[in-house]
Design an enzyme around this catalytic site. Structure first.
Site: not given
Length: 574
Positions: A398, A525, A527
């Site tokens: 990001c 993202h 994750e």
């Protein structure tokens, strides 16, 4: 529908989220389908406008919901996909009730906390509990509800009352209350003290709820005498007093519960013993023990803004953990405050500046996570430059991707004032711009949020190979700035390749430097979708690159799945 309610007493931060997730894991291992709800009693509509220092990271769901980080724990532990409605806040409840009042739905009645607010809470819980979250059809068997905060907090009172009413309406065979409390040990005496838990249970019972199980947090295992005392004064059978003492890693918590027959007590209370199977946690046990036995570590420099609170980057830390374990490594995360790398820091805090740069140079890979605002940006740019020029594996997420674009424009294109309009709205070279559809007046839920499709432009790039040569990936987003489409051609001619774009082809999603062993920036993202045993492809690539194993992995495994046997054989050869 059966409900398991997890409440907390004495102090906040006891690990109710991990306890609730672990209860879900144990019940799921018994063959039951499980869903989760998190109740946050704050007045905010959602977690989206909160500072990470205030409340930890903001977890983003597929549907764009910005929610409490505990929902991230639920998704990782239970391998489910939750919705924004699985996170209930006081703000959401009051807004729904006030909207009904304005429409005239209450037919002129006086709108009150009881029954209108409490009815809204009950209806929300019962409707959301029916939403399937595991990819199968039909509702789950059990809904685990976590009530945030501490029993006795004034803001949670309407929720306590609503849950009391819910327990009465669904009946005792469909409701199980697990109360998480603290058993402190006073340093001078060294005795496990039960009085705080006694008072907490007394407060809960005064509000109309009686716990069926106690989950006692402590540094050391509970003594038999402590359990007996708790049982006597808290009106809970000794067999239902669970001890969740400190463990090497949180993956041991479901095993702790299983070993104490927590599943049997919960299933008995819910009348599910006849249909539930014995818990199967062999894979989970292997995962927890594997982590404990790892000796080789990999040094990861995490260059960010909120490094003072590790919960600010909780999903990033977990994604690194998942990737490292897949490579039989233990993550050694070195937190670097980005501002300590800046030139100004060399004058104001020379020791911190020197220490930050030493840490960065000793790292095997660099990760710059997301964030907002201009503090520390210069330090992140310096970290990205260091990684690019010294062939150190780099992953920018990001903001970290936007940082790499700014650094490339300044260092390679020679545009010294290149910047994001977020940090300098007067920059003559805006390489990162505000997205046209964004709102400049409202912050909440106005970003580009949730799961979006990224089309990979070529199969001849690291990202595509890591994603099993897929033509596209669906990952979660949370941003209001993007790479300036007018600068793309110039940047690509200089060697920065945008290998992933959105479906319009105008919004840049993934960048790489082909001449670098691993220099990847992503607007999304990754994750948020990483799971134990199913690590995020890009985090896996970062760790493999840090160990010089990425090329061998990509050559041997075009299917994108990590073969642990292969790496064990390679290590044995070494």
């Amino acid at each position: 529908m059966k409900f398991v309610l997890v409440t907390g007493g004495v102090v906040s931060g006891l690990g109710k989220g991990v306890t609730a997730s672990s209860i879900g894991v144990v019940l799921k291992s018994c063959g039951l389908r499980v869903t989760s709800i998190k109740i946050d009693p704050y007045l905010n509509m959602d977690a989206g406008t909160m500072s990470p220092f205030e409340h930890g990271e903001v977890f983003v769901l597929d549907d764009g919901g910005e929610v409490d980080l505990d929902l991230g724990n639920y998704e990782r532990f239970l391998d489910v996909t939750l919705t924004r409605d699985n996170n209930i806040t006081t703000g959401k409840i009051y807004q729904s009730v006030l909207e009904k009042e304005r429409r005239g739905d209450y037919l002129g009645k006086t709108v009150q906390v009881v029954p209108h607010i409490t009815d809204a809470i009950k209806n929300w819980i019962e409707s959301v509990a029916l939403i399937p979250v595991d990819g199968k059809e039909g509702p789950a068997d059990v809904c685990v509800i976590e009530l945030g905060g501490t029993v006795g907090d004034i803001e949670s009172m309407p929720f306590i009352e609503a849950l009391r009413q819910l327990s009465f309406s669904v009946g005792p065979d469909n409701f199980c209350l697990v109360h998480v409390s603290l058993i402190p040990v006073l340093g001078v005496v060294g005795e496990q003290k039960t009085k705080p838990t006694q008072h907490s249970v007394r407060e809960l019972r005064a509000l109309g709820l009686t716990p069926h199980l106690l989950a006692c947090r402590s540094a050391q295992p509970l003594l038999v005498a402590t359990k007996e005392k708790l049982s006597q004064f808290c009106h809970v059978p000794a067999a239902n007093i669970l001890n969740i003492h400190d463990v090497p890693n949180i993956w041991h918590v479901p095993l702790l519960l299983r070993n104490q027959n927590a599943h049997h007590s919960i299933l008995k209370q819910l009348g599910l013993l006849s249909i539930a199977a014995p818990p199967k946690l062999e894979a989970w046990t292997k995962m927890a023990e594997t982590y404990d036995n790892l000796t080789d570590s990999v040094r990861i420099a995490m260059v960010g803004k909120y490094v003072g609170l590790s919960d600010s980057y909780l999903s990033v830390v977990k994604a690194l953990l998942h990737a490292c374990i897949a490579c039989s490594l233990k993550p050694s995360v070195d937190w670097i405050a980005a501002s300590d790398l800046e030139d100004d820091s060399a004058k104001s805090t020379p020791e911190a500046h020197a220490a930050a740069w030493k840490t960065l140079r000793n790292a095997e890979c660099v990760l710059v996570p997301g964030g907002f605002g201009d503090r520390g940006v210069k330090g992140m740019i310096l970290a990205a430059k260091y990684a690019r020029e010294n062939n150190v594996p780099y992953l920018g997420i990001c903001l970290g991707m936007q940082i790499s674009v700014i650094e490339f424009a300044r260092s390679v294109l020679g545009l010294e004032r290149a910047n994001s309009v977020e940090f300098d709205d007067k920059t003559p070279n805006p390489v990162v711009i505000f997205m046209p559809e964004g709102s400049r007046t409202h912050k909440g839920s106005t970003m580009r949020l949730g799961s979006r499709r990224t089309l990979l432009q070529t199969s001849d790039c690291i990202t595509s190979k890591l994603y099993s040569n897929s033509e596209y990936v669906n990952e979660r987003h949370r941003h209001r700035y993007e790479v300036n489409p007018e600068m793309i051609e110039t940047l690509e001619e200089a060697g920065l390749k945008f290998v992933g774009k959105d479906e319009t082809g105008k919004r840049m999603e993934v960048l790489e430097v082909p001449s670098h062993p691993f220099y990847v920036g992503v607007q999304f993202h990754p994750e948020f979708k990483s799971r134990p045993g199913k690590p995020s492809a890009l985090f896996l690539g970062l760790i493999l690159a840090a160990r010089g194993q990425l090329e061998a992995y990509l050559n041997q495994h075009q299917n994108g799945q990590l073969d642990l046997v292969f790496y064990k054989e390679e290590e044995d050869k070494d």
